[in-house]
Design an enzyme around this catalytic site. Structure first.
Site, PDB file in Angstrom:
ATOM      1  N   ASP A  29      36.132  44.627  30.326  1.00  0.00           N
ATOM      2  CA  ASP A  29      35.236  45.719  30.689  1.00  0.00           C
ATOM      3  C   ASP A  29      35.987  46.850  31.381  1.00  0.00           C
ATOM      4  O   ASP A  29      36.941  46.630  32.132  1.00  0.00           O
ATOM      5  CB  ASP A  29      34.150  45.169  31.626  1.00  0.00           C
ATOM      6  CG  ASP A  29      33.140  46.216  32.032  1.00  0.00           C
ATOM      7  OD1 ASP A  29      32.405  46.691  31.146  1.00  0.00           O
ATOM      8  OD2 ASP A  29      33.088  46.565  33.223  1.00  0.00           O
TER       9      ASP A  29
ATOM     10  N   GLU B  36      37.090  47.381  26.034  1.00  0.00           N
ATOM     11  CA  GLU B  36      36.068  48.417  26.107  1.00  0.00           C
ATOM     12  C   GLU B  36      36.768  49.652  26.689  1.00  0.00           C
ATOM     13  O   GLU B  36      36.852  49.818  27.898  1.00  0.00           O
ATOM     14  CB  GLU B  36      34.892  47.998  26.989  1.00  0.00           C
ATOM     15  CG  GLU B  36      33.728  48.966  26.905  1.00  0.00           C
ATOM     16  CD  GLU B  36      33.153  49.363  28.249  1.00  0.00           C
ATOM     17  OE1 GLU B  36      32.201  50.147  28.268  1.00  0.00           O
ATOM     18  OE2 GLU B  36      33.661  48.908  29.282  1.00  0.00           O
TER      19      GLU B  36
END
Length: 838
Positions: free
Chosen positions: A507, A560
């Site tokens: 993330d 990401e």
């Protein structure tokens, strides 16, 4: 062991006070069970007898010396055999009456007293070497025993057939000198008001952490760090117990407190193991299920009670204690792991992902209950993988798991770590891979977790500008510190090795890569080259990816990353034009495609011709990285509306648009990811409080067929996709894609070919206008004699108008779209059609 109160883990002071008051009614009875009647009759009360006369002491010492010599001679062989093994196992029972009554002696109180300086440091929790003071130590004249047990009324040393009462020195210290030639195997009988604790002495053990572990930790290269730090149930020197270890280099002292000592860590001081900053203590008789925390004395002398950074199990939030854990799960996914290790890499294999927030997929279900429902549901829909939003422990459910406090512990909200393993195992046995969101970008400021863990910046960067995350009110890791980098790299390995996770979606990578991320001028400092790149974070990501891929065959890491950073999925040893090696990820989320395509679809069809490029621009950079096309949770929350609700028009048109878009997405180069609830056209935004609107699929609901039709399409998309290598085999190879027509903006039509490794094509055509286009001519390869529909999103069973091309379509020699042949199709409205060679 001492009877324990109801574990709280949340208020150690109250627990300690309760423990001090909890024993009031059966002291004499318990004490009588601990010694023989003869001994009890001969021996005065240990609290009353404070200072024996000098003559009595001398006489007793002479008697003791004679008995000790006899005992030593008698048990020499036994001592030699067992000394290396250490003390025997702690028992939670009063001392049994021996076959022959033991000889009870009074240890000489002279000379072994704890020195004043050591005494003060032990009392204040600032001693770095308690084992050098407490325990049994050879001294001139015998063996000195020193014990620190606050609240105890008396302490007796039990060595073979000898019992020796230690002298009460006050403040919980008990000492005595026994005229022994060497330290014997011994136990402690610690008398409290209501009970006698029969236990091994924690300070009679050598360190339970090896030199190799310490060396690797010092270098920041311990790839299985969780086996060295944290709470590890084990057998050490013949005794069962738990080894506690923690990294706290700035601490003046560390003690362990938990339910096993009524949250009073005074008597459980840990020792510092050299310059590594590691503190260690083996506590015999303490095992699985006990709650604990580390009591750390900061450099300024204040104290803080902290959860274990490497705890493998935690209390259910909002409680914050760590729990001693050992896994007992027996895996049944051996075939899955073998296939994974031998299979094609993710970018060359079918890879369609169903993203899930476990706590809200079916609210109220545990890991084991999810294991009974989730694998069957995902398998029926045909997805190859699930992606779990963060599973690691987090204090606030509203963060969805993206603010982690327990990096090594699956959230206790849904069960134990073994329960989570059971879920992963069930998914694997159903043929479904498990990806997990992993959050190494930041951590929250909770004062019981990682923030200023030992009183100073430790896990976070020492520069406040680098430490504070500007968007989320959290702290950023110090990636330049080798121990911190080790903590995170080992954590990535931990989830893959211990929980058989098949991939990590990392993330917020962009926030890690740039020093000026969300910062204004003057709020950040350039790197040594004057650039904005966070060189420490680059090194960390490269090390993490290289290590994970080396250790765990067949896994995939996914970034990401929302910028145009060069080489996110390039190998770490391949230098790019910017002078950096690749970051080493296997896949990258294509955020540009997601934003552009959703913007296009949100326009009314009459306006789409002005935004045609938003659907074609992705092919300009489609092969710059190995991409995933993500329609994730972030796109269906916080006012962004659900996927079907983003679509224009009435309910029929919204669903038609959604179906056409999903088929366009599944045909586009790249892997697919779809968030839960979007597979059946949920109209409402997702909320972690109630999850998907499953009632839309209830047959009693009037519009149930509309929602079920979309779900049936998703199932068929996955089925055709998995059986059509052209849709996934050459996702990262430009020769696997050809436009038929990419500029038909007036018609809102897109047509392209996909090719597999053998050159076999699939033709995808999308008509994103609400009109039927009969006899629509498209250029076609002249080496395919006939085409047949393999998927049409306008079928009646999906909720469409059933405009199809039921017959075989043959090309004619009329040149079109720059090709020597062409075909004519009937294009249904707001629909995507796939055709394969007949």
């Amino acid at each position: 062991m001492t009877p324990r109160p109801t574990p709280s883990g949340s208020d150690p002071k109250k627990s300690a006070a309760k423990a001090a008051k909890s024993v009031k009614k059966a002291a004499e009875k318990a004490a009588e069970k601990a010694v023989t009647k003869k001994t009890a009759a001969k021996k005065p009360d240990p609290v009353a007898e404070k200072a024996p006369a000098k003559k009595a002491v001398a006489k007793k010492a002479a008697e003791q010396n004679a008995v000790s010599k006899a005992v030593t001679k008698k048990s020499a062989a036994k001592t030699a055999k067992t000394a290396k093994k250490g003390p025997a196992k702690t028992k939670k029972v009063a001392t049994p009456v021996p076959a022959s009554p033991p000889e009870v002696l009074a240890a000489i109180p002279a000379s072994p007293e704890v020195p004043a300086a050591d005494r003060d440091r032990l009392l204040s929790g600032t001693h770095h070497d308690p084992h050098g003071v407490l325990g049994a130590h050879p001294v001139p004249g015998g063996v000195a025993f020193r014990v620190f047990r606050p609240y105890a009324r008396a302490v007796t040393v039990a060595a073979g057939d000898v019992r020796a009462d230690l002298h009460d020195d006050g403040d919980g210290f008990f000492t005595g000198l026994l005229a022994l030639r060497e330290v014997p195997p011994y136990r402690l009988l610690v008398a409290y008001e209501e009970t006698v604790q029969d236990t091994e002495d924690p300070y009679g053990f050598l360190p339970a952490l090896g030199d190799l572990d310490l060396h690797l930790i010092g270098e920041g290269r311990h790839e299985q760090l969780w086996t060295a730090l944290g709470a590890q149930p084990m057998t050490h020197q013949g005794a069962t117990g738990t080894r506690f270890t923690v990294w706290a280099p700035n601490a003046r002292g560390v003690r362990v407190a938990g339910t096993f000592n009524f949250w009073d860590g005074s008597a459980f001081a840990m020792r510092s193991l050299g310059s590594t900053g590691i503190w260690e203590l083996f506590v015999p008789g303490v095992g699985e299920g006990e709650l604990y925390k580390f009591e750390i004395t900061r450099p300024d002398g204040s104290k803080t009670l902290r959860a274990d950074p490497l705890a493998r199990r935690t209390e259910v939030p909002p409680s914050t204690s760590s729990i001693i854990h050992a896994s007992h799960h027996e895996w049944g996914d051996g075939e899955w792991l073998a296939r994974r290790a031998e299979g094609s890499p993710a970018h060359e294999a079918p890879f369609s992902v169903y993203e899930i927030h476990l706590p809200s997929w079916r609210p109220g279900l545990t890991y084991r209950q999810l294991a009974e429902q989730l694998p069957a549901y995902v398998k029926d829909l045909g997805f190859t993988h699930v992606e779990l939003m963060p599973v690691a422990e987090h204090p606030f459910g509203g963060s969805w798991g993206y603010q982690v406090t327990g990096f090594y512990a699956p959230t206790a909200r849904l069960g134990t770590p073994d329960d989570f393993k059971y879920l992963v195992d069930a998914l694997h046995q159903a043929g479904i891979g498990v990806l997990m969101d992993w959050v190494p970008a930041h951590f929250p400021r909770d004062d019981w977790a990682l923030a200023e863990f030992d009183g100073r910046t430790l896990y976070e960067h020492e520069d406040p500008l680098r430490a504070a995350h500007p968007d989320w009110g959290t702290l950023e890791f110090d990636y330049g510190r080798r121990e911190v980098r080790n903590f995170l790299v080992a954590n990535a390995i931990y989830w893959c090795e211990e929980f058989h996770i098949d991939g990590l979606r990392v993330d917020a990578v962009a926030s890690m890569l740039y020093l000026d991320y969300s910062r204004e001028p003057g709020q950040w400092v350039p790197n040594v080259h004057g650039g904005r790149e966070n060189l420490d974070a680059v090194d960390f990501l490269q090390e993490m990816n290289a290590t994970v891929y080396r250790r765990v065959p067949g896994v995939v890491t996914i970034a990401e990353e929302s910028t145009a950073w060069d080489g996110v999925t390039r190998a770490t040893h391949h230098m790019g034009p910017g002078g950096f090696g690749g970051l080493g990820f296997g896949l990258k989320w294509n955020m540009g495609w997601m934003h552009d395509s959703l913007d296009y679809m949100a326009h009314e069809p009459v306006h789409r011709k002005y935004h045609h490029h938003e659907m074609t621009f992705s092919m300009v950079y489609a092969y710059s990285e190995n991409y995933v096309l993500p329609i994730s949770h972030d796109e269906v929350v916080h006012g962004k509306r659900s996927l079907v609700s983003k679509m224009p028009g009435d309910w029929w048109q919204q669903r038609a648009n959604l179906r056409a878009y999903l088929a366009f997405m599944w045909a586009h180069p790249g892997k697919q990811l779809l968030f839960m609830g979007q597979e059946f056209a949920q109209g409402a935004e997702w909320s972690e409080a109630h999850g998907p609107d499953w009632w839309l699929l209830d047959t009693a609901y009037g519009a149930e067929a509309d929602h079920r039709g979309v779900r049936d399409l998703v199932r068929d998309l996955n089925v055709v996709y998995r059986h059509t290598p052209a849709l996934w085999q050459r996702d990262t190879d430009p020769s696997g894609f050809q436009w038929i027509v990419g500029d038909a903006s007036e018609d809102n039509v897109f047509a392209f070919l996909r090719y597999d490794a053998e050159g076999s094509p699939l033709l995808a055509v999308s008509n994103l206008s609400p009109v039927v286009r009969p006899n629509y001519r498209l250029g076609a390869p002249d080496d395919v004699p006939a085409w047949l529909e393999s998927l049409n999103t306008d079928l009646a069973k999906y909720g469409g108008g059933d405009v199809t091309n039921p017959d075989i379509v043959k090309p004619d020699p009329q040149a079109w779209h720059g090709r020597p042949a062409s075909i004519q199709l009937t294009l249904p409205p707001l629909a995507t059609v796939w055709l394969r060679p007949a």
